[in-house]
Motif scaffolding. Structure first.
Motif, PDB file in Angstrom:
ATOM      1  N   THR A  48       0.843  -1.191   0.000  1.00 58.49           N
ATOM      2  CA  THR A  48       0.000   0.000   0.000  1.00 58.49           C
ATOM      3  C   THR A  48       0.877   1.240   0.000  1.00 58.49           C
ATOM      4  OG1 THR A  48      -0.147   0.062   2.419  1.00 58.49           O
ATOM      5  CG2 THR A  48      -1.875  -1.140   1.239  1.00 58.49           C
ATOM      6  N   ALA A  49       0.385   2.280  -0.665  1.00 56.77           N
ATOM      7  CA  ALA A  49       1.067   3.574  -0.692  1.00 56.77           C
ATOM      8  C   ALA A  49       0.054   4.631  -0.269  1.00 56.77           C
ATOM      9  CB  ALA A  49       1.599   3.872  -2.090  1.00 56.77           C
ATOM     10  N   ARG A  50       0.354   5.355   0.782  1.00 52.85           N
ATOM     11  CA  ARG A  50      -0.574   6.333   1.348  1.00 52.85           C
ATOM     12  C   ARG A  50      -0.055   7.747   1.087  1.00 52.85           C
ATOM     13  NH1 ARG A  50      -4.341   6.503   5.790  1.00 52.85           N
ATOM     14  NH2 ARG A  50      -4.310   8.517   6.894  1.00 52.85           N
ATOM     15  N   PHE A  51      -0.832   8.520   0.332  1.00 51.09           N
ATOM     16  CA  PHE A  51      -0.516   9.913   0.027  1.00 51.09           C
ATOM     17  C   PHE A  51      -1.444  10.785   0.870  1.00 51.09           C
ATOM     18  CE2 PHE A  51       0.865   7.434  -3.512  1.00 51.09           C
ATOM     19  CZ  PHE A  51       1.958   8.084  -4.052  1.00 51.09           C
ATOM     20  N   GLU A  52      -0.855  11.573   1.749  1.00 47.94           N
ATOM     21  CA  GLU A  52      -1.669  12.337   2.690  1.00 47.94           C
ATOM     22  C   GLU A  52      -1.229  13.791   2.710  1.00 47.94           C
ATOM     23  OE1 GLU A  52      -2.417  12.523   7.536  1.00 47.94           O
ATOM     24  OE2 GLU A  52      -1.999  10.591   6.562  1.00 47.94           O
ATOM     25  N   THR A  53      -2.214  14.687   2.816  1.00 47.76           N
ATOM     26  CA  THR A  53      -1.916  16.110   2.929  1.00 47.76           C
ATOM     27  C   THR A  53      -3.044  16.796   3.690  1.00 47.76           C
ATOM     28  OG1 THR A  53      -1.267  18.098   1.707  1.00 47.76           O
ATOM     29  CG2 THR A  53      -3.062  16.806   0.789  1.00 47.76           C
ATOM     30  N   VAL A  54      -2.784  18.010   4.143  1.00 46.20           N
ATOM     31  CA  VAL A  54      -3.809  18.870   4.730  1.00 46.20           C
ATOM     32  C   VAL A  54      -4.005  20.037   3.771  1.00 46.20           C
ATOM     33  CG1 VAL A  54      -4.451  20.338   6.659  1.00 46.20           C
ATOM     34  CG2 VAL A  54      -3.262  18.186   7.086  1.00 46.20           C
ATOM     35  N   LEU A  55      -5.223  20.187   3.247  1.00 43.78           N
ATOM     36  CA  LEU A  55      -5.496  21.197   2.229  1.00 43.78           C
ATOM     37  C   LEU A  55      -5.662  22.582   2.855  1.00 43.78           C
ATOM     38  CD1 LEU A  55      -7.909  18.992   0.138  1.00 43.78           C
ATOM     39  CD2 LEU A  55      -5.558  19.618  -0.436  1.00 43.78           C
ATOM     40  N   PRO A  56      -5.327  23.640   2.108  1.00 44.52           N
ATOM     41  CA  PRO A  56      -5.305  24.995   2.681  1.00 44.52           C
ATOM     42  C   PRO A  56      -6.686  25.579   2.972  1.00 44.52           C
ATOM     43  CG  PRO A  56      -4.820  25.070   0.347  1.00 44.52           C
ATOM     44  CD  PRO A  56      -4.840  23.615   0.720  1.00 44.52           C
ATOM     45  N   LYS A  57      -7.747  25.070   2.313  1.00 43.79           N
ATOM     46  CA  LYS A  57      -9.092  25.591   2.552  1.00 43.79           C
ATOM     47  C   LYS A  57     -10.117  24.511   2.252  1.00 43.79           C
ATOM     48  CE  LYS A  57      -9.430  27.569  -2.118  1.00 43.79           C
ATOM     49  NZ  LYS A  57      -9.675  28.798  -2.919  1.00 43.79           N
ATOM     50  N   SER A  58     -11.299  24.665   2.825  1.00 44.29           N
ATOM     51  CA  SER A  58     -12.374  23.707   2.587  1.00 44.29           C
ATOM     52  C   SER A  58     -12.987  23.951   1.209  1.00 44.29           C
ATOM     53  CB  SER A  58     -13.449  23.847   3.661  1.00 44.29           C
ATOM     54  OG  SER A  58     -12.927  23.600   4.950  1.00 44.29           O
ATOM     55  N   GLY A  59     -13.585  22.893   0.648  1.00 40.77           N
ATOM     56  CA  GLY A  59     -14.255  23.041  -0.632  1.00 40.77           C
ATOM     57  C   GLY A  59     -14.064  21.847  -1.534  1.00 40.77           C
ATOM     58  N   ALA A  60     -14.415  22.029  -2.785  1.00 38.85           N
ATOM     59  CA  ALA A  60     -14.326  20.952  -3.770  1.00 38.85           C
ATOM     60  C   ALA A  60     -12.940  20.922  -4.416  1.00 38.85           C
ATOM     61  CB  ALA A  60     -15.399  21.150  -4.837  1.00 38.85           C
ATOM     62  N   TYR A  61     -12.402  19.733  -4.531  1.00 35.78           N
ATOM     63  CA  TYR A  61     -11.088  19.537  -5.165  1.00 35.78           C
ATOM     64  C   TYR A  61     -11.173  18.374  -6.155  1.00 35.78           C
ATOM     65  CZ  TYR A  61      -8.753  22.475  -1.641  1.00 35.78           C
ATOM     66  OH  TYR A  61      -8.342  23.521  -0.837  1.00 35.78           O
ATOM     67  N   GLU A  62     -10.588  18.576  -7.321  1.00 36.05           N
ATOM     68  CA  GLU A  62     -10.389  17.447  -8.218  1.00 36.05           C
ATOM     69  C   GLU A  62      -9.135  16.708  -7.767  1.00 36.05           C
ATOM     70  OE1 GLU A  62      -9.696  16.271 -12.933  1.00 36.05           O
ATOM     71  OE2 GLU A  62      -9.480  18.362 -12.274  1.00 36.05           O
ATOM     72  N   VAL A  63      -9.230  15.408  -7.665  1.00 34.57           N
ATOM     73  CA  VAL A  63      -8.087  14.592  -7.243  1.00 34.57           C
ATOM     74  C   VAL A  63      -7.546  13.850  -8.460  1.00 34.57           C
ATOM     75  CG1 VAL A  63      -7.270  12.786  -5.697  1.00 34.57           C
ATOM     76  CG2 VAL A  63      -9.113  14.318  -4.963  1.00 34.57           C
ATOM     77  N   ARG A  64      -6.266  14.032  -8.712  1.00 35.04           N
ATOM     78  CA  ARG A  64      -5.627  13.395  -9.861  1.00 35.04           C
ATOM     79  C   ARG A  64      -4.511  12.459  -9.394  1.00 35.04           C
ATOM     80  NH1 ARG A  64      -4.773  18.479 -14.102  1.00 35.04           N
ATOM     81  NH2 ARG A  64      -6.998  18.844 -14.567  1.00 35.04           N
ATOM     82  N   LEU A  65      -4.391  11.356 -10.085  1.00 31.53           N
ATOM     83  CA  LEU A  65      -3.358  10.363  -9.784  1.00 31.53           C
ATOM     84  C   LEU A  65      -2.356  10.324 -10.927  1.00 31.53           C
ATOM     85  CD1 LEU A  65      -2.527   7.960  -7.835  1.00 31.53           C
ATOM     86  CD2 LEU A  65      -3.726   6.479  -9.456  1.00 31.53           C
ATOM     87  N   ALA A  66      -1.077  10.521 -10.626  1.00 33.33           N
ATOM     88  CA  ALA A  66      -0.026  10.397 -11.642  1.00 33.33           C
ATOM     89  C   ALA A  66       0.229   8.921 -11.917  1.00 33.33           C
ATOM     90  CB  ALA A  66       1.253  11.076 -11.173  1.00 33.33           C
ATOM     91  N   VAL A  67       0.208   8.554 -13.203  1.00 36.91           N
ATOM     92  CA  VAL A  67       0.372   7.148 -13.589  1.00 36.91           C
ATOM     93  C   VAL A  67       1.432   7.035 -14.682  1.00 36.91           C
ATOM     94  CG1 VAL A  67      -0.741   5.084 -14.503  1.00 36.91           C
ATOM     95  CG2 VAL A  67      -2.030   6.643 -13.020  1.00 36.91           C
ATOM     96  N   PRO A  68       2.681   6.643 -14.348  1.00 38.18           N
ATOM     97  CA  PRO A  68       3.676   6.328 -15.381  1.00 38.18           C
ATOM     98  C   PRO A  68       3.265   5.018 -16.061  1.00 38.18           C
ATOM     99  CG  PRO A  68       4.698   6.766 -13.241  1.00 38.18           C
ATOM    100  CD  PRO A  68       3.241   6.535 -13.001  1.00 38.18           C
ATOM    101  N   HIS A  69       2.525   5.101 -17.153  1.00 42.68           N
ATOM    102  CA  HIS A  69       1.859   3.937 -17.732  1.00 42.68           C
ATOM    103  C   HIS A  69       2.835   3.027 -18.469  1.00 42.68           C
ATOM    104  CE1 HIS A  69       2.278   6.487 -21.261  1.00 42.68           C
ATOM    105  NE2 HIS A  69       1.989   5.444 -22.011  1.00 42.68           N
TER     106      HIS A  69
END
Length: 693
Positions: free
Chosen positions: A599-620
């Motif tokens: 498992t790989a866990r990517f964690e952060t605390v965002l600067p403000k509340s609201g809607a965010y698009e979440v993107r995953l980098a994939v070296p295909h």
């Protein structure tokens, strides 16, 4: 030299007094003594060695340079002196200089522009070290073994003298342990460690047991067939073949007391007039190489890949492959062993390695093309003449490591944490040879412990890693068994670096003498000024890689980006940068084990509340999983997705959108990647959060 003779004592008991006493005639030992003399102090080299130079003169002539731009001071001077030797036509006895080829490791062998040469014959290196001690009038006491039980005398936290088994005593103001074993350090009751630390101890990723991590080509996974470890293939009741451990390997990332494998860096030649054919060693047992037969039967044909060329038709031959010159598992007790036991271990390694050569050259079960090629080689008549043309120096890749004022870890080497008070630089790949050969749960043989991790450019080495904790030994410096973790030592442990650290150690020792202070209290500003004055290189920011080839700097991306370098990994992940595009310095992969434990866990605390698009980098890549399991954790719950990592991502050819989610300020936003149920390689590179507000 200043001698203090005590009337009435036998000659052996009379003390010789010096400003700086260097224990160990390695390359580091010689360089430390030279620096002390250059700074106007008396110095002596004393130790078990009969030949000066350690590994540098003991067969390791294909220098592990890393980036030569950070090799300065007396270390660079050594390679300059080698260049001057080979610049003379008479140096090329069995080969024309124009025929040599100039191949080196990390740098051309001969660098005419900078007047350095990094590849050399053993006897040439030894002569350079002998020239040093002659030029600087440094006494050398050879074949002198420290009395490890009672030979170190201390007054409070300071060493006052050391006594050899012969009875010879040396007193000094400062002491430097330049041995590969750290015997003086240990006898002085300085803290040290043997074996691998757990990853959790210092927040590392490549330390501890590394089952499932298969770097380089020194493992059985490179073969077309899986190999049985049993005498009768597939039958555990028949017993285990020699050179295979039946003990469990341990849990991934946890500590153990095992030590990476040793070998002799063999100097061989294919020059007929200078070649001695391989002879059957005393104690030869062909059964010890049964596993090698199975390796050949599985198609292995890379036996000669690490017959690296040095001048005059000779080699520096190193370990290569799943069953090679590394004597895996036969050195665990070496670091703390008695002198007698160490000699037994060294002899066993010699017998094994000479037997390996003889077996390949003569056993009819070896493929004929391999057998015939090995017969072309032999020991050189003009090397190691007083030791049967065989190196007297076993490659002690790692033994004791001091736990000193500062402990170097992979985090400093990879620039994840800053390094205080630089006294030199390293740059070689973080490298460990195999530590054990074990039986997998499926009943096959595998090697474990071979690691190769990039440092992303040169790194600084802290002064605190050369000195013990304050109060343990306040006039001792340790430039070889430096204070570092197992995996950090895997890069630091290169001969040019040992010489760099030896010069810095001797400089600090002299400054401590002049100031009447403990080595731990030497003002760094003063030390730094003198090191720079003497040509040491203490930082090289222009050489640090901020973006690998094919890599995109995460700091240049919009939104919040967490690269894999800052992610938390569990399980047997490897690292790579083979893909054309990725974020940062590379990415992680699960090795296609599909065990559900990665498992790989990517964690952060965002600067403000609201809607965010979440993107995953994939070296295909087409070998990737079509169903990598990805979880997005938000305050509203967890969403599980399946990502096809085989195809090119739709966003800039690098990112896949996982969707838009609501997040709350100051509450952790988490994305987890797993290889549960995966049908190919699972890769973990980076996660990006883009505000939609």
């Amino acid at each position: 030299m200043v001698s203090t003779l005590i009337v009435g004592l036998p000659l052996a008991a009379r003390a010789e007094e010096y400003d700086v006493v260097v224990y160990g005639g390695t390359a580091a030992g010689v360089i430390a003594a030279v620096q002390a003399k250059k700074m106007g102090k008396t110095a002596v080299v004393v130790g078990p060695d009969k030949h000066l130079g350690g590994l540098s003169s003991g067969g390791l002539g294909f220098t592990d340079t890393g980036n030569k731009a950070v090799i300065g001071g007396l270390s660079r001077d050594f390679y300059h002196r080698v260049w001057m030797y080979y610049d003379k036509p008479e140096a090329w006895k069995q080969q024309k200089k124009t025929e040599y080829g100039n191949k080196g490791q990390g740098t051309p062998a001969m660098d005419g522009e900078n007047r350095t040469m990094w590849i050399f014959e053993p006897h040439v290196a030894e002569q350079v070290f002998e020239d040093y001690v002659k030029e600087f009038n440094i006494p050398v006491l050879r074949d002198e073994w420290l009395d490890r039980a009672k030979g170190v005398k201390k007054e409070g936290s300071r060493i006052t003298g050391i006594t050899m088994l012969s009875g010879k005593t040396l007193t000094g103001k400062m002491f430097i342990d330049a041995t590969y074993e750290g015997d003086l350090m240990a006898a002085a009751a300085v803290d040290y460690h043997v074996g691998r630390e757990a990853n959790s101890k210092y927040g590392e990723t490549a330390n501890g047991v590394q089952t499932g991590v298969l770097h380089h080509r020194h493992h059985f996974g490179v073969l077309k067939d899986k190999i049985s470890p049993y005498v009768v293939p597939g039958d555990p009741k028949s017993g285990v073949l020699p050179r295979v451990s039946a003990q469990p390997p341990g849990k991934f990332g946890e500590e153990d007391k095992r030590v990476q494998a040793y070998c002799f860096r063999m100097c061989l030649t294919d020059h007929p007039e200078n070649r001695i054919p391989f002879e059957k060693p005393d104690g030869y047992d062909p059964k010890q190489y049964e596993m090698l037969v199975r390796v050949f039967d599985a198609g292995w044909r890379e036996t000669f890949e690490k017959f690296d060329p040095i001048p005059n038709h000779k080699t520096d031959t190193n370990n290569h492959g799943p069953f090679s010159t590394d004597n895996i598992g036969y050195n665990y007790d070496y670091p703390d062993a008695s002198y007698e036991r160490r000699k037994e271990i060294i002899k066993e390694h010699e017998t094994y390695q000479k037997g390996w050569l003889y077996f390949i050259a003569n056993d009819p079960r070896v493929p004929s093309e391999v057998r015939n090629e090995m017969k072309r080689w032999g020991l050189p008549k003009d090397e190691f003449k007083d030791n049967g043309n065989w190196s007297p120096q076993l490659y002690i890749r790692e033994a004791r490591r001091m736990v000193g004022a500062f402990v170097m870890t992979e985090n400093e080497l990879r620039k994840k944490k800053p390094t205080p008070d630089s006294v030199g630089m390293g740059s070689y790949t973080i490298d460990s040879h195999n530590v054990q050969r074990y039986i997998t749960p499926e009943g096959y043989v595998q090697n474990e412990g071979d690691i190769g991790v990039s440092t992303n450019g040169p790194y600084e080495i802290a002064y605190g890693s050369l000195v013990p904790k304050k109060g343990q030994a306040d006039n001792l410096l340790v430039p070889v068994c430096v204070s570092s973790t197992h995996i950090a030592f895997g890069s630091i442990r290169m001969e040019p670096v040992f010489m760099i650290l030896a010069q810095s150690s001797a400089t600090a020792a002299v400054l401590a003498i002049d100031a009447g202070t403990a080595v731990q209290d030497v003002p760094y500003k003063v030390l730094r000024e003198r090191l720079l004055q003497d040509g040491q290189i203490l930082e090289a920011p222009h050489l640090i890689k901020t973006e690998a080839k094919g890599g995109m700097d995460p700091a240049k991306l919009k939104g919040v980006v967490v690269d894999d370098a800052k992610a938390e990994f569990k399980g047997n992940w490897g690292e790579s940068k083979v893909a054309r595009r990725f974020i940062g310095e590379g990415y992680h992969h699960d090795g296609n084990v599909n065990d559900g434990n990665c498992t790989a866990r990517f964690e952060t605390v965002l600067p403000k509340s609201g809607a965010y698009e979440v993107r995953l980098a994939v070296p295909h890549n087409t070998n990737r999983a079509s169903n990598a399991k990805v979880k997005v954790l938000t305050p509203d719950g967890e969403k599980v997705l399946s990502v096809n990592q085989k195809v090119m991502p739709s966003i800039d050819g690098l990112f896949v959108s996982l969707g838009t989610f609501q997040f709350t300020k100051d509450v952790a936003a988490v994305v987890t990647i797993s290889n549960e149920g995966a049908d190919g390689y699972v890769v973990a590179d980076a996660v990006q959060w883009l505000s939609k507000n």
